[in-house]
Scaffold this motif. Structure first.
Motif, PDB file in Angstrom:
ATOM      1  N   LEU A 147     122.408  82.685  50.581  1.00  0.00           N
ATOM      2  CA  LEU A 147     123.519  83.561  51.363  1.00  0.00           C
ATOM      3  C   LEU A 147     124.186  82.813  51.716  1.00  0.00           C
ATOM      4  N   THR A 148     125.361  83.630  52.183  1.00  0.00           N
ATOM      5  CA  THR A 148     126.146  83.419  52.381  1.00  0.00           C
ATOM      6  C   THR A 148     126.847  82.600  53.911  1.00  0.00           C
ATOM      7  N   VAL A 149     127.131  81.715  54.732  1.00  0.00           N
ATOM      8  CA  VAL A 149     127.500  81.627  55.906  1.00  0.00           C
ATOM      9  C   VAL A 149     127.261  82.584  56.848  1.00  0.00           C
ATOM     10  N   LYS A 150     128.567  83.120  56.549  1.00  0.00           N
ATOM     11  CA  LYS A 150     128.869  85.011  57.157  1.00  0.00           C
ATOM     12  C   LYS A 150     127.160  85.609  57.257  1.00  0.00           C
ATOM     13  N   GLU A 151     126.263  85.756  56.584  1.00  0.00           N
ATOM     14  CA  GLU A 151     125.306  85.874  55.884  1.00  0.00           C
ATOM     15  C   GLU A 151     123.771  85.460  57.659  1.00  0.00           C
ATOM     16  N   VAL A 152     124.334  84.314  57.557  1.00  0.00           N
ATOM     17  CA  VAL A 152     123.334  83.303  58.154  1.00  0.00           C
ATOM     18  C   VAL A 152     123.324  84.133  59.471  1.00  0.00           C
ATOM     19  N   ALA A 153     124.659  83.501  59.263  1.00  0.00           N
ATOM     20  CA  ALA A 153     124.880  83.574  61.191  1.00  0.00           C
ATOM     21  C   ALA A 153     124.940  85.578  61.523  1.00  0.00           C
ATOM     22  N   GLU A 198     127.578  67.641  58.354  1.00  0.00           N
ATOM     23  CA  GLU A 198     126.372  66.413  58.627  1.00  0.00           C
ATOM     24  C   GLU A 198     124.432  66.328  57.851  1.00  0.00           C
ATOM     25  N   GLN A 199     124.951  66.886  57.140  1.00  0.00           N
ATOM     26  CA  GLN A 199     123.990  67.562  56.138  1.00  0.00           C
ATOM     27  C   GLN A 199     122.749  65.877  56.183  1.00  0.00           C
ATOM     28  N   ASP A 200     123.778  64.998  55.582  1.00  0.00           N
ATOM     29  CA  ASP A 200     122.168  63.984  56.300  1.00  0.00           C
ATOM     30  C   ASP A 200     121.874  63.869  56.893  1.00  0.00           C
ATOM     31  N   GLU A 201     122.024  64.118  58.554  1.00  0.00           N
ATOM     32  CA  GLU A 201     121.542  63.977  59.572  1.00  0.00           C
ATOM     33  C   GLU A 201     120.692  65.196  59.718  1.00  0.00           C
ATOM     34  N   THR A 202     121.440  66.385  59.866  1.00  0.00           N
ATOM     35  CA  THR A 202     120.494  67.697  59.783  1.00  0.00           C
ATOM     36  C   THR A 202     119.732  67.838  58.852  1.00  0.00           C
ATOM     37  N   GLN A 203     119.958  67.133  57.929  1.00  0.00           N
ATOM     38  CA  GLN A 203     119.097  67.753  56.830  1.00  0.00           C
ATOM     39  C   GLN A 203     118.974  69.334  56.827  1.00  0.00           C
ATOM     40  N   PHE A 204     119.955  69.901  56.379  1.00  0.00           N
ATOM     41  CA  PHE A 204     119.898  71.308  56.763  1.00  0.00           C
ATOM     42  C   PHE A 204     120.162  72.114  55.369  1.00  0.00           C
ATOM     43  N   PRO A 205     119.396  73.446  55.073  1.00  0.00           N
ATOM     44  CA  PRO A 205     119.472  73.558  53.626  1.00  0.00           C
ATOM     45  C   PRO A 205     120.974  74.505  52.811  1.00  0.00           C
ATOM     46  N   CYS A 206     121.957  73.336  53.088  1.00  0.00           N
ATOM     47  CA  CYS A 206     123.085  74.523  52.357  1.00  0.00           C
ATOM     48  C   CYS A 206     123.595  73.633  50.914  1.00  0.00           C
ATOM     49  N   VAL A 207     123.921  74.606  49.826  1.00  0.00           N
ATOM     50  CA  VAL A 207     124.447  73.637  49.067  1.00  0.00           C
ATOM     51  C   VAL A 207     125.977  73.892  48.635  1.00  0.00           C
ATOM     52  N   ARG A 208     126.444  73.067  48.912  1.00  0.00           N
ATOM     53  CA  ARG A 208     128.594  72.946  48.658  1.00  0.00           C
ATOM     54  C   ARG A 208     128.655  73.303  47.524  1.00  0.00           C
ATOM     55  N   ILE A 209     129.890  74.513  47.341  1.00  0.00           N
ATOM     56  CA  ILE A 209     130.154  74.850  45.862  1.00  0.00           C
ATOM     57  C   ILE A 209     131.137  74.536  45.517  1.00  0.00           C
ATOM     58  N   GLY A 210     132.131  73.403  45.219  1.00  0.00           N
ATOM     59  CA  GLY A 210     133.477  73.658  45.510  1.00  0.00           C
ATOM     60  C   GLY A 210     134.054  73.072  47.003  1.00  0.00           C
ATOM     61  N   LEU A 231     126.304  78.003  50.342  1.00  0.00           N
ATOM     62  CA  LEU A 231     125.503  78.975  49.690  1.00  0.00           C
ATOM     63  C   LEU A 231     124.053  77.753  50.779  1.00  0.00           C
ATOM     64  N   ILE A 232     123.188  79.085  51.225  1.00  0.00           N
ATOM     65  CA  ILE A 232     122.453  78.816  52.126  1.00  0.00           C
ATOM     66  C   ILE A 232     120.873  79.072  51.267  1.00  0.00           C
ATOM     67  N   ASP A 233     120.047  78.463  50.741  1.00  0.00           N
ATOM     68  CA  ASP A 233     118.858  79.058  50.671  1.00  0.00           C
ATOM     69  C   ASP A 233     118.197  79.559  51.836  1.00  0.00           C
ATOM     70  N   ASN A 234     118.015  80.846  51.817  1.00  0.00           N
ATOM     71  CA  ASN A 234     116.515  81.485  52.848  1.00  0.00           C
ATOM     72  C   ASN A 234     116.110  81.812  53.426  1.00  0.00           C
ATOM     73  N   ALA A 235     114.926  80.850  52.097  1.00  0.00           N
ATOM     74  CA  ALA A 235     113.399  80.329  52.263  1.00  0.00           C
ATOM     75  C   ALA A 235     113.576  79.370  53.089  1.00  0.00           C
ATOM     76  N   ARG A 236     114.390  77.620  52.202  1.00  0.00           N
ATOM     77  CA  ARG A 236     114.194  76.649  53.421  1.00  0.00           C
ATOM     78  C   ARG A 236     114.943  76.772  54.153  1.00  0.00           C
ATOM     79  N   LEU A 237     115.917  77.304  54.650  1.00  0.00           N
ATOM     80  CA  LEU A 237     116.795  77.329  56.428  1.00  0.00           C
ATOM     81  C   LEU A 237     115.516  78.326  56.691  1.00  0.00           C
ATOM     82  N   ASN A 238     114.598  79.220  56.675  1.00  0.00           N
ATOM     83  CA  ASN A 238     113.695  79.743  57.390  1.00  0.00           C
ATOM     84  C   ASN A 238     112.136  78.345  57.726  1.00  0.00           C
ATOM     85  N   ARG A 239     112.031  77.982  56.602  1.00  0.00           N
ATOM     86  CA  ARG A 239     111.625  76.445  57.349  1.00  0.00           C
ATOM     87  C   ARG A 239     112.402  75.280  57.641  1.00  0.00           C
TER      88      ARG A 239
END
Length: 88
Positions: free
Chosen positions: A29-35, A52-64, A69-77
Protein backbone atom coordinates in the motif's frame (compact mmCIF):
# COMPACT_ATOMS: atom_id res chain seq x y z
CA UNK A 1 11.13 -6.66 -13.77
CA UNK A 2 9.58 -3.48 -12.37
CA UNK A 3 10.78 -1.95 -9.14
CA UNK A 4 7.44 -2.71 -7.46
CA UNK A 5 7.73 -6.38 -8.46
CA UNK A 6 11.25 -6.50 -7.02
CA UNK A 7 9.96 -5.05 -3.73
CA UNK A 8 7.09 -7.57 -3.75
CA UNK A 9 9.59 -10.40 -4.18
CA UNK A 10 11.76 -9.12 -1.31
CA UNK A 11 8.71 -8.76 0.97
CA UNK A 12 7.47 -12.23 -0.07
CA UNK A 13 10.88 -13.71 0.82
CA UNK A 14 10.93 -11.95 4.20
CA UNK A 15 7.41 -13.15 5.02
CA UNK A 16 8.29 -16.70 3.94
CA UNK A 17 11.32 -16.62 6.25
CA UNK A 18 8.99 -15.97 9.20
CA UNK A 19 6.98 -19.09 8.42
CA UNK A 20 3.82 -17.08 7.79
CA UNK A 21 1.32 -18.73 5.42
CA UNK A 22 0.62 -15.39 3.66
CA UNK A 23 3.86 -15.31 1.65
CA UNK A 24 2.11 -15.80 -1.71
CA UNK A 25 1.64 -12.22 -2.90
CA UNK A 26 2.06 -9.32 -0.48
CA UNK A 27 -0.35 -6.42 -0.74
CA UNK A 28 1.73 -3.26 -0.86
CA UNK A 29 0.00 0.00 0.00
CA UNK A 30 1.01 3.61 -0.51
CA UNK A 31 1.11 6.07 2.38
CA UNK A 32 -2.16 7.61 1.14
CA UNK A 33 -3.87 4.21 1.03
CA UNK A 34 -2.75 3.36 4.57
CA UNK A 35 -3.92 6.76 5.87
CA UNK A 36 -7.32 6.27 4.17
CA UNK A 37 -7.69 2.75 5.55
CA UNK A 38 -6.51 3.63 9.09
CA UNK A 39 -7.78 7.06 10.22
CA UNK A 40 -5.58 6.87 13.35
CA UNK A 41 -2.52 6.87 11.06
CA UNK A 42 -2.42 10.21 9.22
CA UNK A 43 0.12 10.59 6.41
CA UNK A 44 2.52 12.76 8.42
CA UNK A 45 2.66 10.20 11.22
CA UNK A 46 3.34 7.40 8.71
CA UNK A 47 6.23 9.43 7.25
CA UNK A 48 7.56 10.01 10.78
CA UNK A 49 7.33 6.29 11.61
CA UNK A 50 9.23 5.48 8.40
CA UNK A 51 11.96 8.02 9.19
CA UNK A 52 12.31 6.47 12.65
CA UNK A 53 11.91 2.88 11.47
CA UNK A 54 14.76 1.57 13.64
CA UNK A 55 12.87 2.68 16.75
CA UNK A 56 9.26 2.20 15.58
CA UNK A 57 9.69 -1.07 13.64
CA UNK A 58 7.09 0.33 11.21
CA UNK A 59 6.76 -2.05 8.20
CA UNK A 60 7.59 0.34 5.39
CA UNK A 61 9.91 0.00 2.42
CA UNK A 62 11.48 3.14 0.98
CA UNK A 63 12.03 3.12 -2.77
CA UNK A 64 14.22 6.01 -3.77
CA UNK A 65 13.82 9.36 -2.06
CA UNK A 66 10.07 9.83 -2.38
CA UNK A 67 8.34 6.49 -2.74
CA UNK A 68 7.25 4.44 0.27
CA UNK A 69 5.30 1.18 0.24
CA UNK A 70 3.82 -0.60 3.25
CA UNK A 71 3.09 -4.34 3.38
CA UNK A 72 -0.54 -4.65 4.50
CA UNK A 73 -0.12 -7.95 6.39
CA UNK A 74 2.91 -6.67 8.32
CA UNK A 75 1.10 -3.38 9.03
CA UNK A 76 -1.88 -5.24 10.49
CA UNK A 77 0.46 -7.36 12.61
CA UNK A 78 2.35 -4.22 13.75
CA UNK A 79 -0.94 -2.61 14.83
CA UNK A 80 -2.12 -5.83 16.55
CA UNK A 81 1.20 -6.02 18.43
CA UNK A 82 0.69 -2.54 19.89
CA UNK A 83 2.04 -0.34 17.11
CA UNK A 84 3.11 2.50 19.44
CA UNK A 85 -0.44 2.86 20.65
CA UNK A 86 -2.06 3.01 17.18
CA UNK A 87 -5.48 1.34 17.01
CA UNK A 88 -7.00 -0.19 13.89
Amino acid sequence: MSLENIVREIVRDEIAATGSPSAADPVLLTVKEVAAKHPNLPEQLIYKFCREQDETQFPCVRIGEKSILIDNARLNRWIADGGLGVRA
